[in-house]
Design a protein around this motif. Structure first.
Motif, PDB file in Angstrom:
ATOM      1  N   ARG A 109      -7.982  -3.372   2.437  1.00 10.67           N
ATOM      2  CA  ARG A 109      -7.808  -1.910   2.508  1.00 10.67           C
ATOM      3  C   ARG A 109      -9.162  -1.227   2.289  1.00 10.67           C
ATOM      4  O   ARG A 109      -9.495  -0.265   2.959  1.00 10.67           O
ATOM      5  N   ARG A 110      -9.923  -1.730   1.355  1.00 10.66           N
ATOM      6  CA  ARG A 110     -11.232  -1.114   1.069  1.00 10.66           C
ATOM      7  C   ARG A 110     -12.166  -1.309   2.264  1.00 10.66           C
ATOM      8  O   ARG A 110     -12.886  -0.396   2.659  1.00 10.66           O
ATOM      9  N   GLU A 149     -10.929   2.558   1.945  1.00 11.80           N
ATOM     10  CA  GLU A 149     -10.379   3.035   0.663  1.00 11.80           C
ATOM     11  C   GLU A 149     -11.504   3.113  -0.367  1.00 11.80           C
ATOM     12  O   GLU A 149     -12.330   2.203  -0.475  1.00 11.80           O
ATOM     13  N   ASN A 167       0.853  -1.188   0.000  1.00 12.18           N
ATOM     14  CA  ASN A 167       0.000   0.000   0.000  1.00 12.18           C
ATOM     15  C   ASN A 167       0.885   1.234   0.000  1.00 12.18           C
ATOM     16  O   ASN A 167       2.110   1.128   0.143  1.00 12.18           O
ATOM     17  N   LEU A 213      -8.322   5.736  -4.587  1.00 14.50           N
ATOM     18  CA  LEU A 213      -7.453   4.807  -5.310  1.00 14.50           C
ATOM     19  C   LEU A 213      -6.997   5.383  -6.643  1.00 14.50           C
ATOM     20  O   LEU A 213      -5.863   5.168  -7.059  1.00 14.50           O
TER      21      LEU A 213
END
Ligand code: PGA
Length: 252
Positions: A100-101, A106, A67, A111
């Motif tokens: 992450r989402r 995110e 990331n 993104l």
């Protein structure tokens, strides 16, 4: 010919010693493999990137980040930028992983900014996306995937796509032991290629490597990788075990 890729996403696993050991073991176990037109990638945690790069020296193994933040620098406590990663020798960054989402909120918009920062720094990204179980059950999986790709990547020009690797990871298959069937993977990968062709052209669509991720194991890797639009895998759990990861590399 598209490049084949087996990438291990270590997530929040392996301390410094364990990271170095796993790379050392992997180096040994893949030595005999020919690996023509095939990339082998591992993604350790931020703090272990430098020592992992050192451990992977003189081998086929590439070390990438999991990331990054989109800004160049500034008041973003706890974050790391593309130029910082580049400065220690990182060339590739995973973006948009479902964890992450889900856990770090995110968004497609954020993104898209991260992708831009990757490209500004002449890095490459493994861009992840995939539908939830409810999306698939309600037959919305194609729309969801199309939106995720379009929102984060369709502002790019054709040349930028040379720095994009896609990873289709149905969320219901990540860490669950439940894999998409090889047919389901192929169907989605072909769809992804078709929307890229429609937006850009056949050359861009045919050039991009699309990985499948979600409970890939040595036992199912060969069948999934045998599909014409599947160019490799993004591996979580099985990448933490040298025998399993090597088995998956052999399958490709
Ligand atoms: P898994 O994870 O192989 O453990 O399902 C895949 C991923 O999260 O990339």
């Amino acid at each position: 010919m598209r490049t084949k890729i087996v990438a291990g996403n270590w997530k929040m696993n392996n301390d410094k010693k364990e990271s170095k050991q796993l790379i050392k073991d992997l180096k040994k176990s893949i030595k005999a493999e020919k690996l023509e037109n095939t990339r082998v990638i591992v993604a350790p945690t931020f703090v272990n990137l430098s020592s992992s790069i050192k451990a992977a020296k003189n081998s086929k193994i590439e070390v990438v980040a999991q990331n990054m933040h989109q800004a160049k620098n500034g008041a973003y406590t706890g974050e790391i930028s593309a130029n910082m990663l580049k400065a220690i020798g990182i060339k590739t960054v995973i973006l948009g992983h479902s964890e992450r989402r889900t856990y770090f909120n995110e968004t497609d918009k954020g993104l898209a900014e991260k992708v831009d920062a990757v490209l500004e720094n002449e890095l490459e990204t493994i861009f992840c996306f995939g539908e939830l179980l409810e999306d698939r059950k309600s037959d919305h999986h194609f729309t969801v995937v199309k939106d995720q790709i379009a929102n984060a990547l369709f502002h790019l020009d054709k040349v930028a796509w040379k720095s994009i690797i896609l990873a289709y990871e149905p969320v219901w298959a990540i860490g669950t032991g439940e894999t998409a069937s090889a047919e389901q993977a192929q169907e989605m990968h072909a769809f992804i290629r078709s929307i890229i062709e429609k937006k850009y052209n056949k050359e861009v669509a045919d050039g991009v490597s699309i990985l499948y991720g979600g409970s890939v194991k040595p036992a199912n890797a060969e069948e999934i990788f045998s599909k014409p639009d599947v160019d490799g895998g993004l591996i979580g759990g099985a990448a933490l075990n040298v025998a399993d990861f090597t088995g998956i590399i052999k399958a490709i």
